[in-house]
Motif scaffolding. Structure first.
Motif, PDB file in Angstrom:
ATOM      1  N   SER A 146      31.838  26.629  35.944  1.00 55.46           N
ATOM      2  CA  SER A 146      31.708  26.518  37.284  1.00 55.46           C
ATOM      3  C   SER A 146      32.344  25.117  37.762  1.00 55.46           C
ATOM      4  O   SER A 146      32.629  24.140  36.846  1.00 55.46           O
ATOM      5  CB  SER A 146      30.121  26.361  37.740  1.00 55.46           C
ATOM      6  N   THR A 147      32.794  25.110  38.738  1.00 52.46           N
ATOM      7  CA  THR A 147      33.630  23.855  39.437  1.00 52.46           C
ATOM      8  C   THR A 147      32.981  22.620  39.170  1.00 52.46           C
ATOM      9  O   THR A 147      33.431  21.409  38.986  1.00 52.46           O
ATOM     10  CB  THR A 147      34.078  24.115  40.847  1.00 52.46           C
ATOM     11  N   ASP A 148      31.474  22.676  39.165  1.00 54.22           N
ATOM     12  CA  ASP A 148      30.810  21.108  38.887  1.00 54.22           C
ATOM     13  C   ASP A 148      30.764  20.829  37.468  1.00 54.22           C
ATOM     14  O   ASP A 148      30.272  19.840  37.323  1.00 54.22           O
ATOM     15  CB  ASP A 148      29.503  21.240  39.524  1.00 54.22           C
ATOM     16  N   VAL A 149      31.211  21.644  36.508  1.00 55.13           N
ATOM     17  CA  VAL A 149      31.372  21.142  35.234  1.00 55.13           C
ATOM     18  C   VAL A 149      32.820  20.253  35.272  1.00 55.13           C
ATOM     19  O   VAL A 149      33.837  20.749  35.239  1.00 55.13           O
ATOM     20  CB  VAL A 149      31.518  22.338  34.313  1.00 55.13           C
ATOM     21  N   LYS A 150      32.524  19.105  34.215  1.00 55.17           N
ATOM     22  CA  LYS A 150      33.786  18.237  34.113  1.00 55.17           C
ATOM     23  C   LYS A 150      33.693  18.061  32.626  1.00 55.17           C
ATOM     24  O   LYS A 150      32.918  18.220  31.900  1.00 55.17           O
ATOM     25  CB  LYS A 150      33.383  17.062  34.893  1.00 55.17           C
ATOM     26  N   GLY A 151      35.009  17.251  32.269  1.00 56.73           N
ATOM     27  CA  GLY A 151      35.100  16.911  31.067  1.00 56.73           C
ATOM     28  C   GLY A 151      35.791  17.566  29.918  1.00 56.73           C
ATOM     29  O   GLY A 151      36.028  17.220  28.668  1.00 56.73           O
ATOM     30  N   TYR A 152      35.857  18.949  30.416  1.00 49.82           N
ATOM     31  CA  TYR A 152      36.540  19.907  29.427  1.00 49.82           C
ATOM     32  C   TYR A 152      38.005  19.371  29.059  1.00 49.82           C
ATOM     33  O   TYR A 152      38.806  19.209  29.729  1.00 49.82           O
ATOM     34  CB  TYR A 152      36.481  21.400  29.934  1.00 49.82           C
TER      35      TYR A 152
END
Lengths: 339, 510, 315
Positions: B487-493
């Motif tokens: 989902s777009t609110d997940v960061k850091g990948y």
């Protein structure tokens, strides 16, 4: 024969079954008779002659596939039962008219206690509470000769013998004090010794409760013992109707005559007696134009083949034959009962 | 005896009836007050068997181990070594590797991660019982001081550094192991960014942020939950409904349902795992070089990739994808059906039947169908034999009852490991134990080339050229696209080429 | 009397458990593929393999292995997973708990809707609901459960967002969550059962309606509805009880597909995983508990049968 009040009158009953792709089966064709109050009428004939259909049509219990002609009429208390709404008919069933069946092995629900099944009609019709209904049931099965009624009411059908079950059926049918009891071959499935007991009970209770009985049977022994009047059916039609004494003394219809004169085999079913008359019954899907009994009749003439004999008064009795066994009445003196 | 039976029976029934009465959620309860954005939920395809890094062999375990265990060496997205628990390292000579450790690192149980701990772990990894073979070159481990350790090697091995980024480099608390070695299997104690809170086998793993993690500010999420979902459609569904935040290994053909929406980010990467045909060269008809060469040159990898990955993966003519630092530019297309057919005809082997064992999965069946079709053109009859995974492994590697096996090479952090395992005659994966002197001497040379990556890459080019175009020791087929969605609110990948994502870097923006 | 029956049944169960576990044990060992090899993977040198096989007891004869398993099982120890080392009984019971809840819900749904449809269609023959019942019983058997599962998912989770697409919440932890999590999978699982039950109940009712005692009931003046409720259902439900008993076993075995699609960690998943990995210890535990559950269900079916039909007596 004393004149009594008529309880039920069947006029011109014609019933048929039709399945798609098959020719129409005429199951009952022109049945006329009446039952008086307090009278036992025997309806006699071999299997398939339409006597059961006739009996079941009184209570509207025939399969939905069986239909009646519009002129058919079964009069009971000024109402035509064939036209009655389902709701009104239900009020009648088990209350004014009740019924017992041939095989007591299968006529009772195997999964319900006797007591529950017996009181069902009472609770349905008489607004009785469970306790009084049960007391009534106890009294009634005591009257049909069952000992220890309290315990028996808590039993399941499988715990009772066939004779006992038929007694239960009788008690159950009479519990609401009906005016008419229809008994469809009530003793056929029972041992000979039990048969006599059951008939005895029926007769006793009939007198005690002044109930009319329509007794359907093919056993002439039973007829002789029980009936006041006899209606003989053959191939969907009433062929003769008479007082029991008159009938046994002198049958008029060659078929009735055949029935009475054929020798019963010792261990045989009474059915075999009838079939001892040579020839076969016509199929209800292709009834002949003339007399249905023509093929098997010893007294047939050309007229019998061409014209259908109607039920006519013949010296105080009714018979449907061009050549009755006793030719006491001339043709022109006959009064057609059927119009 | 009978009483015992009935007791058992009784117990079983009682337990069966009260089964779910005993909930296993008590421990997880502690995490329930965490705010929604502080928790990242990942859907992953497989569970692991043990949290003890030295007792595991599945390549899918790493992603579940990384959050718990920091490795001595780390790697970047191109699979080049980066500092890990060792801040730096240096070859003192060809066979001595010195590691300088990070100061102030503690394990989850509070014990100190120092030189002793490293030595303990490395000795454990090289012990008899360990399943790890990456450190076979290590002869001894010397603790110089609290923060310095030396690995003494029997022979030079250029893959040692990145081997320390794999299982062998995962540092486990010595105290925890000594207290109860079995306990480590179910609840690992490492020095990684997360501690294990609960492991509901086959269902989910719950990790909680380790407060004393050496890297200040990491990890960013409070709770990391990894749910085990073997079915790729299920992972996609769960992401779509918002039940999870991040889904791994999604099917190339189906992700369109996610790409339409602004709610999801899709990242496609390429990774080293390669689908290939393993060949048992000691077994007929693959002992005939002509048949092997016909297979190698008779399969159109581009068409294969187009058909099964909708063009999203990559055709493979060597065990390395094109973005990898050891990729050989010249080995980019071996497809030559005329040559393949000519080789067969010359050896009078047209119509040779090759039996290939494969998994009974729709994907594999499709690949086999395409191979059957392509190879029929050049005169090889493919006889596919579906075998479920363990039966296939047994039949090919153990009983050697099938000559060829279509499976996957899961890749290793260092190309030297891959090259050795695929080409060396003593390797488990080289079922026919076939190699050439030239290849093996090149492998040895590469092992000794510890400080010159360009030279190493050249040597691998040469090995692949000989091993694939001349000898056809195995048949690479395709690289599967590595597709993840979140989902777009997940960061850091950050995808990595190993194809084993490190979930500890994921976080959500509040 | 009932106690005697119970004892007799238990005595009959014991050899059955012996036989089934032994047969399964032998079959498991016959599956190609070696658990030691599966565990060791590329590290499978002959030496390592032999050592691990010895450690797992796989080097012993079938009978010895079975005996070892049996003697532990008899004292309630089903051993540990070859792979994860977790206790077999713990894993099996927690997974079975989930599957049991799922299957039971599926059965309840199938039973309630199946019988209701049959009864209503019997009361109003030829009506739309009668047609609907017929449609359900055809569709239920014609649509494979995984397809239905995906359909339900697409509509109620992905499009409408009413229900979750994955996961399982135990009834004992959160009843509402349980219903939400179990609704779609249990419908997908129970559809076949619902179709079967509708069909069986319908034909049983038709059969019952042809009996003499139903005619007797009508002759007493009971309405169709009264006759169905007082004389029809209990009699017609007898064959359905058998259907439900069989269905339980079938569904227990069929959950794996639905469990996979909805990511429910049930016994089906565990069984497949154990087979795939050759985790014999786990698999044997799964089979044992399955057998016991099936036996218990058969037993329960018999008891329900005897409660419904007074003619059946346990002696």
């Amino acid at each position: 024969m004393s004149k009594r009040e008529t309880l039920l009158e069947i006029n011109n009953l014609r019933a048929f079954a039709e399945k798609t792709g098959e020719p129409r089966s005429q199951l009952v064709n022109s049945v006329n008779f009446r039952i008086d109050k307090g009278e036992i009428v025997a309806l006699v004939g071999e299997s398939g002659c339409g006597k059961s259909v006739t009996a079941l049509s009184i209570l509207g219990l025939n399969a939905a596939s069986i239909e009646y002609e519009s002129e058919s009429e079964i009069r009971f208390h000024d109402e035509n039962l064939l036209q009655l709404s389902d709701r009104k008919l239900r009020k009648l069933r088990g209350n004014d008219i009740s019924m017992i069946f041939q095989d007591p092995m299968f006529s009772l629900n195997p999964l319900k206690k006797i007591g529950k099944q017996m009181t069902e009609a009472l609770l349905q019709h008489k607004a009785a509470d469970v306790r009084t209904a049960r007391q009534d049931a106890e009294k009634m099965i005591e009257r049909v000769g069952i000992t220890d009624p309290k315990r028996q009411l808590d039993n399941y059908p499988y715990q009772l013998s066939g004779g006992m079950r038929q007694r239960v059926m009788i008690a159950m049918a009479l519990l609401c004090k009906p005016e008419l009891l229809i008994a469809d071959e009530p003793t056929t499935a029972l041992d000979v010794t039990i048969q006599a007991q059951i008939l005895e009970i029926m007769k006793d209770l009939q007198q005690e409760l002044d109930v009319s009985i329509l007794l359907i049977t093919h056993d002439l022994g039973v007829v002789a013992e029980m009936a006041d009047r006899v209606v003989v059916m053959y191939s969907g039609q009433v062929v003769e109707e008479a007082d029991v004494y008159a009938l046994f003394e002198q049958p008029l219809h060659p078929y009735t005559n055949g029935l009475l004169t054929s020798v019963p085999t010792l261990e045989g079913e009474s059915d075999e007696r009838i079939s001892a008359i040579r020839g076969t019954v016509p199929s209800p899907q292709e009834l002949p134009k003339g007399c249905n009994f023509y093929d098997r009749c010893t007294r047939r003439t050309d007229r019998c083949k061409k014209e259908e004999p109607l039920l006519t008064n013949h010296g105080g009795r009714n018979v449907a034959c061009w050549h009755p066994v006793v030719e006491g009445v001339k043709d022109d003196e006959r009064t057609a009962i059927r119009n | 005896m009978r009483a015992a039976h009935q007791m058992l029976f009784g117990t079983v029934i009682l337990s069966a009836l009260s089964l779910a009465g005993c909930s296993n959620d008590e421990r997880v309860g502690a995490t329930s007050e965490v705010k929604e954005h502080e928790k990242v939920i990942v859907a992953y395809s497989t569970d692991l068997n043990t949290f003890d890094p030295v007792f595991g062999s599945a390549g899918s375990d790493h992603s579940l181990l990384y959050p718990l265990y920091d490795t001595l060496v780390s790697f970047d997205e191109d699979l080049l070594p980066q500092p890990g628990l060792a801040e730096e390292w240096e070859y003192l000579n060809d066979t001595t590797l010195e590691l300088r450790l990070r100061d102030g690192v503690t394990f989850h149980d509070g014990s100190v991660m120092d030189g002793e701990a490293v030595a303990f772990n490395l000795e454990r990894a090289t012990s008899e019982e360990s399943y790890i073979s990456d450190l076979n070159a290590v002869e001894s481990v010397e603790v110089v001081n609290d923060l310095t350790v030396r690995l003494h090697l029997q022979y030079p091995d250029s893959s040692i550094v990145l081997a320390l980024a794999d299982r062998a480099g995962m540092m486990v608390s010595q105290e925890a192991i000594e207290q109860n070695p079995d306990q480590i299997q179910r609840a690992g104690v490492g020095a990684g960014p997360y501690e294990l809170v609960a492991w509901e086998t086959g269902e989910k793993l719950t990790y909680r942020k380790f407060d004393d993690y050496w890297n200040e500010g990491e990890p960013k999420a409070e709770i990391l939950e990894i749910q085990v979902m073997p079915n790729q459609m299920t992972r996609m569904n769960a992401l779509q409904t918002g039940e999870i935040d991040f889904a791994t290994s999604l099917p190339a053909g189906e992700i369109t349902s996610l790409s339409d929406e602004e709610k999801f980010t899709i990242v496609e990467g390429s990774a080293v795992p390669v689908n290939m045909l393993y060949l048992n060269i000691a077994s007929a008809p693959l002992d005939q070089k002509a048949v092997r060469l016909a297979l190698q040159h008779g399969i159109d990898r581009a068409a294969l990739n187009e058909a099964i990955h909708y063009g999203q993966g990559e055709g493979a003519y060597q065990p390395f994808p094109s973005s990898y630092w050891v990729y050989n530019d010249e080995l980019n297309n071996l497809y030559d059906p005329d040559y393949a057919r000519a080789v067969l005809e010359e050896a009078d082997l047209v119509g040779t039947v090759v039996t290939i064992a494969h998994y009974p999965e729709a994907y594999d069946e499709r690949v086999i169908d395409i191979l059957r079709h392509q190879l029929a053109e050049i005169g090889i009859v493919v006889n596919g034999q579906a075998m479920e995974i363990q039966a296939g492994i047994s039949a090919y590697f153990d009983e050697k009852s099938v000559p060829s096996f279509m499976s996957r090479w899961t890749g290793r952090p260092d190309p030297q490991m891959t090259m050795t395992m695929l080409y060396h005659s003593t390797s488990y994966y080289n079922t026919g134990s076939y190699s050439t002197e030239e290849i093996e001497s090149l492998l040895a040379e590469a092992a000794g080339t510890i400080d010159n990556p360009e030279r190493r890459a050249e040597i691998y080019d040469e090995i692949n050229r000989i091993g694939l175009t001349e000898e056809a020791i195995f048949i690479p087929l395709t690289f599967q696209p590595d597709i993840v969605a979140m989902s777009t609110d997940v960061k850091g990948y950050e995808p990595n080429m190993l194809g084993k994502p490190k979930f500890q870097m994921l976080y959500k923006e509040p | 009397m009932f106690l005697r029956f119970l004892t007799k049944r238990l005595l009959y169960v014991i050899p059955m458990l012996f036989i089934t576990t032994f047969i399964v044990f032998s079959f498991i060992l016959l599956i190609p593929g070696d658990p030691a090899l599966a565990i060791l993977g590329e590290n499978a040198s002959d030496e390592n393999l032999a050592q691990l096989r010895a450690q797992l007891g796989l080097d012993q004869s079938l009978l010895v292995q079975y005996w070892n398993w049996l003697t532990s099982a008899l004292v309630g120890d089903l051993g540990e997973s070859f792979f994860t080392g977790e206790s077999v009984q713990e894993a099996v019971f927690s997974r079975m708990g989930i599957t049991f809840q799922l299957v039971t819900t599926a059965i309840v749904i199938a039973f309630v809707f199946g019988t209701t449809l049959a009864i209503v269609s019997m009361m109003k023959p030829g009506s739309w609901i009668d047609e609907f019942a017929r449609l359900v019983s055809t569709m239920g058997t014609a649509i494979p459960n995984f397809l239905l599962a995906m359909l339900l998912l697409a509509v109620f989770s992905l499009s409408l967002g009413w229900l979750p697409a994955t996961g399982f919440i135990s009834l004992f932890d959160d009843p509402i969550g349980f219903v939400r999590s179990v609704l779609l999978p249990s419908i997908a699982l129970g559809a076949v059962g619902m179709a079967q039950i509708t069909r069986h109940m319908r034909s049983a009712l038709i059969e019952v309606f042809e009996t003499d005692y139903i005619r007797t009931a009508f002759s007493k003046g009971l309405s169709v509805r009264q006759t169905i409720f007082h004389h029809g259902i209990r009699n017609a439900i007898l064959p359905v009880v058998t259907t439900v008993g069989i269905l339980y076993g079938n569904l227990m075995g069929a959950t794996v597909v639905v469990e996979t699609i909805f990511s429910i960690p049930g016994i089906g998943q565990l069984a497949v995983d154990s087979i795939m990995q050759r985790d014999f210890a786990m698999l044997q535990g799964v089979v044992l508990v399955m057998v016991v559950i099936i036996i218990v269900i058969n037993f329960a079916t018999d008891i329900i049968y005897s409660l419904l039909d007074p003619r059946i007596k346990y002696e």
